[in-house]
Design a protein around this motif. Structure first.
Motif, PDB file in Angstrom:
ATOM      1  N   GLN A 127       0.999  -1.284  -0.034  1.00  0.00           N
ATOM      2  CA  GLN A 127       0.001   0.122  -0.163  1.00  0.00           C
ATOM      3  C   GLN A 127       0.871   1.233   0.004  1.00  0.00           C
ATOM      4  O   GLN A 127       1.202   1.892   0.991  1.00  0.00           O
ATOM      5  CB  GLN A 127      -1.094  -0.163   1.166  1.00  0.00           C
ATOM      6  CG  GLN A 127      -2.072  -0.966   1.097  1.00  0.00           C
ATOM      7  CD  GLN A 127      -3.253  -0.691   1.888  1.00  0.00           C
ATOM      8  OE1 GLN A 127      -3.236  -0.781   3.196  1.00  0.00           O
ATOM      9  NE2 GLN A 127      -4.230   0.009   1.263  1.00  0.00           N
ATOM     10  N   MET A 128       1.377   1.626  -1.201  1.00  0.00           N
ATOM     11  CA  MET A 128       2.401   2.503  -1.411  1.00  0.00           C
ATOM     12  C   MET A 128       2.176   3.343  -2.605  1.00  0.00           C
ATOM     13  O   MET A 128       1.458   2.707  -3.428  1.00  0.00           O
ATOM     14  CB  MET A 128       4.018   1.770  -1.331  1.00  0.00           C
ATOM     15  CG  MET A 128       4.268   1.147  -0.188  1.00  0.00           C
ATOM     16  SD  MET A 128       5.867   0.486  -0.144  1.00  0.00           S
ATOM     17  CE  MET A 128       6.765   2.235   0.097  1.00  0.00           C
ATOM     18  N   GLY A 129       2.537   4.674  -2.582  1.00  0.00           N
ATOM     19  CA  GLY A 129       2.318   5.519  -3.780  1.00  0.00           C
ATOM     20  C   GLY A 129       3.467   5.408  -4.797  1.00  0.00           C
ATOM     21  O   GLY A 129       4.514   4.568  -4.775  1.00  0.00           O
ATOM     22  N   THR A 133      -1.635  -4.479  -4.469  1.00  0.00           N
ATOM     23  CA  THR A 133      -2.683  -3.696  -3.934  1.00  0.00           C
ATOM     24  C   THR A 133      -2.319  -2.199  -4.069  1.00  0.00           C
ATOM     25  O   THR A 133      -1.283  -1.971  -4.444  1.00  0.00           O
ATOM     26  CB  THR A 133      -3.269  -4.240  -2.277  1.00  0.00           C
ATOM     27  OG1 THR A 133      -2.009  -4.080  -1.802  1.00  0.00           O
ATOM     28  CG2 THR A 133      -3.564  -5.409  -2.424  1.00  0.00           C
ATOM     29  N   LEU A 134      -3.444  -1.312  -4.095  1.00  0.00           N
ATOM     30  CA  LEU A 134      -3.188   0.056  -3.953  1.00  0.00           C
ATOM     31  C   LEU A 134      -3.561   0.564  -2.958  1.00  0.00           C
ATOM     32  O   LEU A 134      -4.128   0.161  -1.901  1.00  0.00           O
ATOM     33  CB  LEU A 134      -4.103   0.430  -5.058  1.00  0.00           C
ATOM     34  CG  LEU A 134      -3.875   0.101  -6.520  1.00  0.00           C
ATOM     35  CD1 LEU A 134      -5.208   0.552  -7.469  1.00  0.00           C
ATOM     36  CD2 LEU A 134      -2.499   0.079  -7.047  1.00  0.00           C
ATOM     37  N   ARG A 152     -11.189  -3.703   4.445  1.00  0.00           N
ATOM     38  CA  ARG A 152     -11.885  -4.941   3.985  1.00  0.00           C
ATOM     39  C   ARG A 152     -11.067  -5.749   2.698  1.00  0.00           C
ATOM     40  O   ARG A 152     -10.809  -6.995   2.941  1.00  0.00           O
ATOM     41  CB  ARG A 152     -13.200  -4.471   3.446  1.00  0.00           C
ATOM     42  CG  ARG A 152     -14.172  -5.635   3.045  1.00  0.00           C
ATOM     43  CD  ARG A 152     -15.498  -5.648   2.645  1.00  0.00           C
ATOM     44  NE  ARG A 152     -16.319  -6.506   2.080  1.00  0.00           N
ATOM     45  CZ  ARG A 152     -16.531  -6.968   0.929  1.00  0.00           C
ATOM     46  NH1 ARG A 152     -15.643  -6.302  -0.061  1.00  0.00           N
ATOM     47  NH2 ARG A 152     -17.148  -8.096   0.587  1.00  0.00           N
ATOM     48  N   GLU A 153     -10.773  -4.900   1.971  1.00  0.00           N
ATOM     49  CA  GLU A 153     -10.081  -5.655   0.541  1.00  0.00           C
ATOM     50  C   GLU A 153      -8.570  -6.232   1.028  1.00  0.00           C
ATOM     51  O   GLU A 153      -8.331  -7.247   0.828  1.00  0.00           O
ATOM     52  CB  GLU A 153      -9.756  -4.508  -0.454  1.00  0.00           C
ATOM     53  CG  GLU A 153     -11.164  -4.060  -1.268  1.00  0.00           C
ATOM     54  CD  GLU A 153     -11.634  -2.749  -0.867  1.00  0.00           C
ATOM     55  OE1 GLU A 153     -12.177  -2.021  -1.244  1.00  0.00           O
ATOM     56  OE2 GLU A 153     -11.265  -2.495   0.530  1.00  0.00           O
ATOM     57  N   ILE A 154      -7.893  -5.265   1.991  1.00  0.00           N
ATOM     58  CA  ILE A 154      -6.647  -5.781   2.300  1.00  0.00           C
ATOM     59  C   ILE A 154      -6.717  -7.080   3.070  1.00  0.00           C
ATOM     60  O   ILE A 154      -5.959  -7.955   3.018  1.00  0.00           O
ATOM     61  CB  ILE A 154      -5.826  -4.763   2.966  1.00  0.00           C
ATOM     62  CG1 ILE A 154      -5.566  -3.682   2.060  1.00  0.00           C
ATOM     63  CG2 ILE A 154      -4.600  -5.217   3.417  1.00  0.00           C
ATOM     64  CD1 ILE A 154      -4.828  -3.901   0.845  1.00  0.00           C
ATOM     65  N   GLY A 155      -7.689  -7.001   4.019  1.00  0.00           N
ATOM     66  CA  GLY A 155      -7.746  -8.229   4.919  1.00  0.00           C
ATOM     67  C   GLY A 155      -8.126  -9.547   4.205  1.00  0.00           C
ATOM     68  O   GLY A 155      -7.686 -10.493   4.267  1.00  0.00           O
ATOM     69  N   LEU A 156      -9.225  -9.371   3.124  1.00  0.00           N
ATOM     70  CA  LEU A 156      -9.506 -10.558   2.328  1.00  0.00           C
ATOM     71  C   LEU A 156      -8.433 -10.880   1.342  1.00  0.00           C
ATOM     72  O   LEU A 156      -8.141 -12.113   1.168  1.00  0.00           O
ATOM     73  CB  LEU A 156     -10.840 -10.051   1.255  1.00  0.00           C
ATOM     74  CG  LEU A 156     -11.870 -10.098   2.087  1.00  0.00           C
ATOM     75  CD1 LEU A 156     -13.065  -9.238   1.068  1.00  0.00           C
ATOM     76  CD2 LEU A 156     -12.559 -11.454   2.706  1.00  0.00           C
ATOM     77  N   GLN A 211      -1.081 -10.031  -9.372  1.00  0.00           N
ATOM     78  CA  GLN A 211      -1.945  -8.869  -9.626  1.00  0.00           C
ATOM     79  C   GLN A 211      -3.391  -9.016  -9.406  1.00  0.00           C
ATOM     80  O   GLN A 211      -3.774 -10.331  -9.539  1.00  0.00           O
ATOM     81  CB  GLN A 211      -1.454  -8.563 -10.972  1.00  0.00           C
ATOM     82  CG  GLN A 211      -0.297  -8.104 -11.533  1.00  0.00           C
ATOM     83  CD  GLN A 211       0.135  -6.491 -10.990  1.00  0.00           C
ATOM     84  OE1 GLN A 211      -1.058  -6.148 -10.262  1.00  0.00           O
ATOM     85  NE2 GLN A 211       1.186  -6.287 -10.944  1.00  0.00           N
ATOM     86  N   LEU A 212      -3.931  -8.162  -9.233  1.00  0.00           N
ATOM     87  CA  LEU A 212      -5.547  -8.191  -8.888  1.00  0.00           C
ATOM     88  C   LEU A 212      -6.311  -7.739 -10.463  1.00  0.00           C
ATOM     89  O   LEU A 212      -5.893  -6.862 -11.279  1.00  0.00           O
ATOM     90  CB  LEU A 212      -5.893  -6.933  -7.801  1.00  0.00           C
ATOM     91  CG  LEU A 212      -5.100  -7.080  -6.529  1.00  0.00           C
ATOM     92  CD1 LEU A 212      -5.999  -5.942  -5.703  1.00  0.00           C
ATOM     93  CD2 LEU A 212      -5.175  -8.240  -6.010  1.00  0.00           C
TER      94      LEU A 212
END
Length: 567
Positions: free
Chosen positions: A92-94, A116-117, A123-127, A207-208
């Protein structure tokens, strides 16, 4: 260069591999090399050691400087953080230099980045952590308003991630600082690269697939195919040691990795990483750094560029290749870019699952304005199928785009049931996009005509309606709901929620619905931007919600409002 990886038997840990005959054919054709992604990237960096590799507003590093930092981070991941080859690490980095170092360092350490972004919610990160088994979470402390730090603390406290690494800020209790990981690796430069024991047929990066649903769709990108994906794009774009790529979109995204970072490294080009896609920042960086390539510009960003006064006075003449993708580009926008800013556009179509299409640089304006081009590799196979069938449609007719080839995945990660319908019986990936094949005197090209899947294209981000709907109906005042796309001049589409309330429930507004969804951890960019309260949702003749009627409804409402404003 250092020793390349030896081949060892592939381990099946939830991904679909290529069969032996296909792997042998791809290697015989020269598309696959038999080497891992880190081995190839390290070799390329050593080859171009003195060339400028990365430019941000804060740094300018050669390939040698970048590789030294990435190698140190890789060793620190093992020595300080206890990472092992095959572990997964979420990002989770820019768009900062630390992100590039950490990504390359993880790859060199055999740790699989989960791309991830920073916009993703808890919620998304946990899943995703549960789905990929990720042990690590890397966060940028100074991104936005500091939300990521609090989110990381919460995920760590809940046991959803084992180890957090904090960049550009102090580590909280139980976390590690990026600088400490880097320093630990720099103290032992003799440690052998972890990738030497890795299998080139195994997973390199996760990748998502354009967003997440209740069970995230994760595309496992394998070493050889992901390497070739980047090399094929670099060749199609004619990248070389003199190329200067400006990239303003999130670098930790499939587009950022496979259109910009990795192709630049494999060709010795310079990557200029913009901190954001803000027009003022973008035009200033074009004038300062004189890039010749913008490898991906969403239509929304192109429209903003046309509307920005600073773009009228900026010197954009260095840009030879202005590639637009992410959603269908209106022809009038391409013509305005040509007439008002002197920009000759090229179009592309790509996906986290693999296949890239690109309009050739020398193609006619008819091809560049009306199609997304042709596959970038001779190994790419494209079919246009009747939706719901494996039968092909005739040239010129609309059908579902399906793809197979040396860099298109064979299955989603740990998603056996979904893979049964997402792929044809002979391994073609069903994209869910409606397309048309055009056979012309210049060659065969494809245009994207819409989509089958229930996805909202908000700029370059895709929002899965099902995910948002599942959370909307958890509101105590909501009986049922449906999310559909509504047209937007700048972003292309936004989300509109049609909601049926429980009797005597308080009226639901955009703001109150946002509060509810944010509390459940939904990413902000997925929030509905309009709410319509209705008595019932329209149904099809088989009893399903008719989203076509809802889309027509909101289009009519918007048109009526426009007419009212014109009076």
């Amino acid at each position: 260069m250092s020793a390349l990886s030896a081949e060892v038997p592939a381990q099946d840990d939830g991904y679909v591999s290529y069969d032996d005959s296909t792997r042998d054919r791809y290697r015989a054709e020269g598309w696959w090399s038999g080497h891992t992604l880190p081995a190839v990237l390290e070799h390329a960096a050593a080859t171009h050691a003195g060339q400028t590799a990365l430019v941000t507003p804060e740094v300018s590093w050669t390939y040698r400087e970048l590789l030294d930092r990435a190698g140190a981070f890789a060793r620190g991941m093992a020595a300080d953080a206890g990472a092992r080859p095959g572990d997964a690490a979420m990002f989770q980095m820019g768009n900062v230099a630390e992100t590039v170092v950490a990504y390359l360092g993880c790859v060199l350490a055999g740790v699989r980045p989960v791309c991830t972004l920073p916009q993703h919610g808890s919620r998304e990160i946990g899943l995703l952590a549960q789905h990929t088994g990720a042990r690590f979470l890397l966060v940028q402390d100074d991104f936005g308003n500091g939300r990521l730090r609090q989110q990381a603390q919460d995920l760590s406290a809940r046991g959803l991630v084992q180890s957090v690494i904090v960049a550009r800020g102090a580590a909280f209790e139980g976390a590690r600082a990026y600088d400490d990981v880097l320093a630990a690796g720099a103290s032992d430069p003799s440690a052998p690269p972890a990738y030497l024991s890795m299998d080139p047929a195994s997973v390199a990066v996760f990748q998502l697939s354009g967003g997440t649903t209740g069970l995230p769709k994760v595309a496992p990108r394998l070493h050889e195919e992901y390497t070739y994906n980047s090399r094929a794009w670099a060749e199609a774009m004619e990248y070389g040691t003199g190329s200067r790529l400006l990239y303003p979109l999130p670098i930790m995204h499939n587009a950022g990795i496979s259109l910009a970072l990795q192709p630049a490294m494999l060709s010795g080009a310079c990557l200029i990483l913009a901190p954001s896609a803000d027009i003022t920042t973008l035009t200033a960086m074009i004038e300062q750094h004189r890039p010749d390539v913008l490898p991906l510009v969403p239509p929304a960003l192109a429209i903003r560029l046309l509307d920005a006064p600073e773009a009228r006075t900026a010197d954009l003449s260095s840009v030879r290749s202005f590639v637009v993708g992410g959603q269908k580009l209106p022809v009038e926008v391409a013509e305005r870019l040509r007439d008002e800013l002197g920009i000759q556009v090229r179009q592309m179509f790509g996906m986290a699952e693999g296949m890239f299409l690109l309009t050739p640089a020398g193609s006619s304006e008819d091809v560049r304005h009306h199609t997304v081009g042709t596959p970038i590799s001779a190994g790419d196979e494209v079919r246009i199928l009747e939706p719901g069938s494996e039968a092909a449609v005739a040239d010129g007719e609309i059908g579902e785009l399906a793809a197979r080839g040396p860099y298109t995945i064979r299955g989603y990660y740990r998603a056996e049931a979904h893979n049964q319908t997402a792929f044809t019986s002979d391994g073609f990936y069903r994209t869910g996009d409606l397309a048309r094949r055009h056979v012309t005197a210049e060659g065969t090209f494809y245009s994207i005509e819409g989509r089958i899947k229930d996805v909202i294209n908000r700029g370059v981000e895709k929002i899965h309606a099902e995910e948002v709907e599942e959370l909307i109906v958890q509101h105590p005042g909501v009986r049922t709901a449906a999310l559909v796309a509504m047209p937007d001049r700048v972003l292309g589409e936004k989300g509109c929620a049609f909601v049926v309330l429980e009797p005597d429930a308080e009226p639901l507004t955009v703001a109150s619905l946002a509060d509810h969804l944010l509390a459940l951890g939904l990413a902000r960019y997925k929030l509905p931007e309009r709410v319509e309260i209705v008595d019932a949702l329209p149904l099809t003749n088989v009893g399903k919600v008719s989203k076509k009627q809802l889309r027509d409804d909101i289009e009519h409402r918007l048109a009526a409002e426009d007419r009212q404003e014109e009076r």
